[in-house]
Design an enzyme around this catalytic site. Structure first.
Site, PDB file in Angstrom:
ATOM      1  CB  CYS A  53      63.910  38.030   0.945  1.00 42.27           C
ATOM      2  SG  CYS A  53      64.436  39.690   1.401  1.00 42.27           S
ATOM      3  CB  CYS A  56      65.449  31.723   2.673  1.00 48.70           C
ATOM      4  SG  CYS A  56      67.216  31.414   2.769  1.00 48.70           S
ATOM      5  CG  HIS A  57      61.661  34.167   3.311  1.00 50.62           C
ATOM      6  ND1 HIS A  57      61.222  33.654   4.506  1.00 50.62           N
ATOM      7  CD2 HIS A  57      62.795  34.872   3.607  1.00 50.62           C
ATOM      8  CE1 HIS A  57      62.044  34.036   5.485  1.00 50.62           C
ATOM      9  NE2 HIS A  57      63.011  34.775   4.955  1.00 50.62           N
ATOM     10  CG  MET A  94      66.353  36.247   9.505  1.00 43.13           C
ATOM     11  SD  MET A  94      65.344  36.531   8.050  1.00 43.13           S
ATOM     12  CE  MET A  94      65.422  38.317   8.023  1.00 43.13           C
ATOM     13  CG  HIS A 337      69.007  23.615   0.428  1.00 41.65           C
ATOM     14  ND1 HIS A 337      68.351  24.712  -0.060  1.00 41.65           N
ATOM     15  CD2 HIS A 337      70.270  24.007   0.660  1.00 41.65           C
ATOM     16  CE1 HIS A 337      69.202  25.730  -0.133  1.00 41.65           C
ATOM     17  NE2 HIS A 337      70.372  25.325   0.305  1.00 41.65           N
ATOM     18  CG  HIS A 379      73.592  23.937   4.356  1.00 42.04           C
ATOM     19  ND1 HIS A 379      74.821  24.049   3.770  1.00 42.04           N
ATOM     20  CD2 HIS A 379      72.767  24.709   3.600  1.00 42.04           C
ATOM     21  CE1 HIS A 379      74.735  24.857   2.710  1.00 42.04           C
ATOM     22  NE2 HIS A 379      73.503  25.272   2.597  1.00 42.04           N
TER      23      HIS A 379
HETATM   24 FE1  DHE Z   1      73.812  28.213  -1.721  1.00 44.83          FE
HETATM   25  C1  DHE Z   1      75.054  25.323  -3.122  1.00 44.83           C
HETATM   26  C2  DHE Z   1      70.693  27.354  -2.658  1.00 44.83           C
HETATM   27  C3  DHE Z   1      72.595  30.709   0.258  1.00 44.83           C
HETATM   28  C4  DHE Z   1      76.954  29.459  -1.380  1.00 44.83           C
HETATM   29  N1  DHE Z   1      73.017  26.628  -2.698  1.00 44.83           N
HETATM   30  C5  DHE Z   1      73.691  25.518  -3.180  1.00 44.83           C
HETATM   31  C6  DHE Z   1      72.743  24.610  -3.772  1.00 44.83           C
HETATM   32  C7  DHE Z   1      71.505  25.192  -3.649  1.00 44.83           C
HETATM   33  C8  DHE Z   1      71.682  26.456  -2.973  1.00 44.83           C
HETATM   34  C9  DHE Z   1      70.190  24.631  -4.134  1.00 44.83           C
HETATM   35  C10 DHE Z   1      73.073  23.267  -4.400  1.00 44.83           C
HETATM   36  C11 DHE Z   1      73.481  23.419  -5.842  1.00 44.83           C
HETATM   37  C12 DHE Z   1      73.847  22.095  -6.496  1.00 44.83           C
HETATM   38  O1  DHE Z   1      74.559  21.291  -5.887  1.00 44.83           O
HETATM   39  O2  DHE Z   1      73.429  21.847  -7.633  1.00 44.83           O
HETATM   40  N2  DHE Z   1      71.957  28.910  -1.232  1.00 44.83           N
HETATM   41  C13 DHE Z   1      70.811  28.416  -1.756  1.00 44.83           C
HETATM   42  C14 DHE Z   1      69.684  29.152  -1.244  1.00 44.83           C
HETATM   43  O3  DHE Z   1      68.468  29.031  -1.602  1.00 44.83           O
HETATM   44  C15 DHE Z   1      70.175  30.024  -0.159  1.00 44.83           C
HETATM   45  C16 DHE Z   1      69.788  29.400   1.182  1.00 44.83           C
HETATM   46  C17 DHE Z   1      69.592  31.430  -0.144  1.00 44.83           C
HETATM   47  C18 DHE Z   1      69.774  32.216  -1.405  1.00 44.83           C
HETATM   48  O4  DHE Z   1      69.060  33.196  -1.589  1.00 44.83           O
HETATM   49  O5  DHE Z   1      70.624  31.890  -2.233  1.00 44.83           O
HETATM   50  C19 DHE Z   1      71.687  29.914  -0.379  1.00 44.83           C
HETATM   51  N3  DHE Z   1      74.642  29.821  -0.700  1.00 44.83           N
HETATM   52  C20 DHE Z   1      73.965  30.716   0.033  1.00 44.83           C
HETATM   53  C21 DHE Z   1      74.847  31.725   0.569  1.00 44.83           C
HETATM   54  O6  DHE Z   1      74.512  32.703   1.310  1.00 44.83           O
HETATM   55  C22 DHE Z   1      76.222  31.418   0.093  1.00 44.83           C
HETATM   56  C23 DHE Z   1      77.133  31.106   1.291  1.00 44.83           C
HETATM   57  C24 DHE Z   1      76.856  32.565  -0.714  1.00 44.83           C
HETATM   58  C25 DHE Z   1      76.035  33.014  -1.887  1.00 44.83           C
HETATM   59  O7  DHE Z   1      76.492  32.807  -3.003  1.00 44.83           O
HETATM   60  O8  DHE Z   1      74.957  33.556  -1.706  1.00 44.83           O
HETATM   61  C26 DHE Z   1      75.963  30.165  -0.727  1.00 44.83           C
HETATM   62  N4  DHE Z   1      75.659  27.511  -2.144  1.00 44.83           N
HETATM   63  C27 DHE Z   1      76.813  28.204  -1.971  1.00 44.83           C
HETATM   64  C28 DHE Z   1      77.921  27.409  -2.473  1.00 44.83           C
HETATM   65  C29 DHE Z   1      77.382  26.203  -2.955  1.00 44.83           C
HETATM   66  C30 DHE Z   1      75.947  26.308  -2.752  1.00 44.83           C
HETATM   67  C31 DHE Z   1      79.387  27.823  -2.424  1.00 44.83           C
HETATM   68  C32 DHE Z   1      78.116  25.026  -3.598  1.00 44.83           C
HETATM   69  C33 DHE Z   1      78.628  24.078  -2.561  1.00 44.83           C
HETATM   70  C34 DHE Z   1      79.363  22.901  -3.158  1.00 44.83           C
HETATM   71  O9  DHE Z   1      80.435  22.568  -2.624  1.00 44.83           O
HETATM   72  O10 DHE Z   1      78.883  22.323  -4.124  1.00 44.83           O
END
Ligand code: DHE
Length: 551
Positions: A53, A56-57, A94, A337, A379
């Site tokens: 959680c 996001c929150h 969500m 983000h 996104h």
């Molecule tokens: Fe991510 C990138 C934050 C959920 C997989 N994710 C990012 C970035 C941020 C972020 C800030 C950019 C990083 C950068 O470029 O420096 N992600 C968050 C969250 O806060 C969120 C919404 C909720 C959480 O609790 O993490 C979240 N993200 C997810 C997922 O549910 C994903 C699908 C699987 C997981 O690992 O939890 C996921 N996020 C990814 C991936 C990237 C990413 C694979 C990199 C993408 C890219 O091509 O650079």
């Protein structure tokens, strides 16, 4: 007379203050008390909250990608309503934690009760504490002087195996598994040093691991935990008149404590912490929890672009002297983000996802270019760059909250009429959004999009391929039925003729998961990479494309 007025005003003020406090008191009293939790339940709930959680929150539950979950709101909703949200999710994105079976009915009930309590204050992490977790397994002088294998390592693909705490390194030419490295809990992203030799991973728990791709069997050479909760990192990519920083430094973005940490690029020794708690750019309210979202490294200046999510500020951090860092704080939009460079790598475009906006910053002039309204909750991942015959260079984003991909003109010199406007809107078939990532490559005629967070299981498993010239859908590909899970994250190989997609399934079902490699010309499946090590693959990162920021 004058004196009397003053007294009156003073009295009114005291009354107003008293009335305000009284009203707050009343409101507090009207809220039902939080449902009981045992000490043991509290500890378990804290873990689940962090895991599922907080991203996001927020740790303090003030909201960001998701709404605020402070007790004044949650106690009004009550346990039963909260359970429904946690079980079934919302159309706004969500996740349906209960329905997916990720949380049991007991855990759903526990979390519904937990979030009606005040959030417990999370701990700090000073440099001294960080250093206790710092380990160098192989010091730089003992590492290979040249690659110890004959593989085309710039076409390696690092694949995150999220829930088993590993990263797999796959040879992109032969599709063989080269190595699996223990990186620790839920790696979020991977990035490379400027030379590409070093792979850095950051786990959701803030642990950073450094892997040397020149080793016969690539393995970790150092690790450190710089945050309790983190998502982003990048490396120093500048070589020029102001110094040579190639492979020298790395920066880690923390969600908690809200900060960024600069570490030595070769050993991960923590060198400098900078807090990002800040005033919001618009209301000038102080936020302890102003977290670091995406970070990118400029190729033209010794500078990182650091996005301070809740404050709505883009910080340009000059790393040429980390003990007197110059930071340019640019007001942009709140809830920043993810984002990426335009094709020239002068402009950085980042989603302010809760404000349906893309903020564009000019890293040369060091100023905001524009806040551009796009669709519902953009996104982009790092976005996708197209060079179009009519519109010129475009940068595109998908959306969590709708089924569109929108492209913004990024060339104010030769195509000023299209610059910093949404000029293209592509639509994916099927209701709702849920797109997480899009990708293209300069050599490819296609743009690919996933739909991993859509509520429809068919759309979660579909890939949408667009023609980059006509912007029409060319093919919708459903991943083969023998693989169970969502199709998530897209990445090209170095040549730009293959697209890799992860089938993100359950931890204990590796036989049903795969990394799928599609031929970008024929749009057919070329190879399914499988094995008992393929558990919960999520992001995958090609060495060459990532180090050069090609997308
Ligand atoms: Fe991510 C990138 C934050 C959920 C997989 N994710 C990012 C970035 C941020 C972020 C800030 C950019 C990083 C950068 O470029 O420096 N992600 C968050 C969250 O806060 C969120 C919404 C909720 C959480 O609790 O993490 C979240 N993200 C997810 C997922 O549910 C994903 C699908 C699987 C997981 O690992 O939890 C996921 N996020 C990814 C991936 C990237 C990413 C694979 C990199 C993408 C890219 O091509 O650079």
């Amino acid at each position: 007379m004058r004196k009397r007025k003053k007294v009156l005003i003073g009295g009114a003020l005291v009354f107003a203050l008293f009335a305000g406090t009284y009203a707050q008191q009343q409101q507090k009293e009207e809220l039902p008390p939080p449902p009981p939790l045992t000490k043991q339940e509290m500890e378990r709930a804290k873990e689940i909250y962090f895991d599922r959680c907080a991203g996001c929150h927020g740790a303090l539950r003030k909201g960001a990608t998701g709404p605020a979950l402070t007790p004044d709101k949650t106690r009004k909703l009550g346990t039963e309503t909260l359970k429904t949200f946690i079980t079934y999710g919302t159309p706004g994105g969500m996740p349906d934690w209960g329905r997916q079976g990720i949380l049991t009915p007991e855990e759903v009930d526990l979390m519904a009760r937990y979030i009606q309590h005040d959030p417990p204050p999370p701990p700090e992490l000073p440099l001294g504490e960080m250093k206790k977790s710092w380990k160098v397994y192989i010091p730089p002088e003992k590492r290979p002087k040249k690659p110890e294998h004959n593989r085309n390592w710039q076409n390696f693909m690092a694949v995150i195996l999220r829930d088993i705490g590993k990263v797999a390194i796959i040879d992109g030419d032969t599709k063989e598994l080269v190595s699996t490295v223990d990186t620790g809990y839920a790696v979020h992203i991977a990035r490379y040093s400027a030379s590409g030799r070093y792979l850095y991973t950051i786990g959701r728990d803030g642990k950073v691991v450094l892997i040397d791709l020149w080793m016969k069997k690539p393995d970790k050479v150092a690790e450190v935990k710089t945050c309790y909760d983190g998502r982003s990192l990048d490396t120093s990519k500048y070589k020029g008149p102001k110094g040579d920083f190639l492979d020298k430094l790395a920066i880690i973005g923390c969600y908690w404590p809200p900060s960024f940490v600069i570490v030595d690029g070769q050993t991960l020794e923590p060198l400098k912490i900078v807090a990002t708690s800040a005033y919001t750019y618009d209301t000038n309210e102080f936020l302890r929890e102003a977290r670091v979202a995406s970070i990118v490294a400029s190729h033209y200046d010794p500078e990182w672009v650091v996005n301070v999510k809740e404050a709505g500020q883009i910080w340009l951090v000059d790393y040429s002297n980390i003990h007197a860092p110059k930071i340019t704080m640019i007001d942009a939009e709140r809830f920043l983000h993810d984002g990426g460079w335009d094709a020239s790598k002068r402009y950085f475009l980042v989603a302010a996802n809760f404000r349906d906006t893309i903020s564009v910053v000019d890293t040369k002039e060091k100023k905001l270019v524009k806040n551009i309204k796009v669709g519902t909750r953009p996104h982009p991942g790092r976005g996708a760059n197209i060079d179009h015959p009519k519109y010129g260079p475009l940068w595109c984003t998908g959306h969590l909250g709708d089924n569109t991909i929108r492209c913004i003109g990024t060339d104010p010199v030769k195509h000023p009429q299209y610059a910093w406007k949404v000029v293209v809107k592509m639509e994916m078939p099927g209701e709702g959004g849920g797109n997480l990532f899009i990708k293209t490559h300069p050599k490819s005629p296609h743009l690919w999009a996933d739909r991993a967070l859509n509520n429809d299981p068919k759309l979660q498993r579909s890939l949408f391929v667009f023609d980059k010239n006509t912007f029409q859908i060319k093919k919708v590909i459903e991943i083969p039925p023998e693989f169970q899970g969502r199709a998530v994250h897209l990445e090209y190989n170095k040549n730009g003729d293959e697209v890799w997609v992860a089938v993100w399934g359950k931890k204990n079902e590796p036989e049903k998961q795969a990394i799928l490699v599609y031929d970008d010309k024929t749009l057919t499946l070329k190879k399914a990479i499988t094995g008992n090590w393929v558990a919960t693959p999520t992001g995958h990162f090609n060495v060459y494309n990532t180090m050069k920021d090609i997308y």
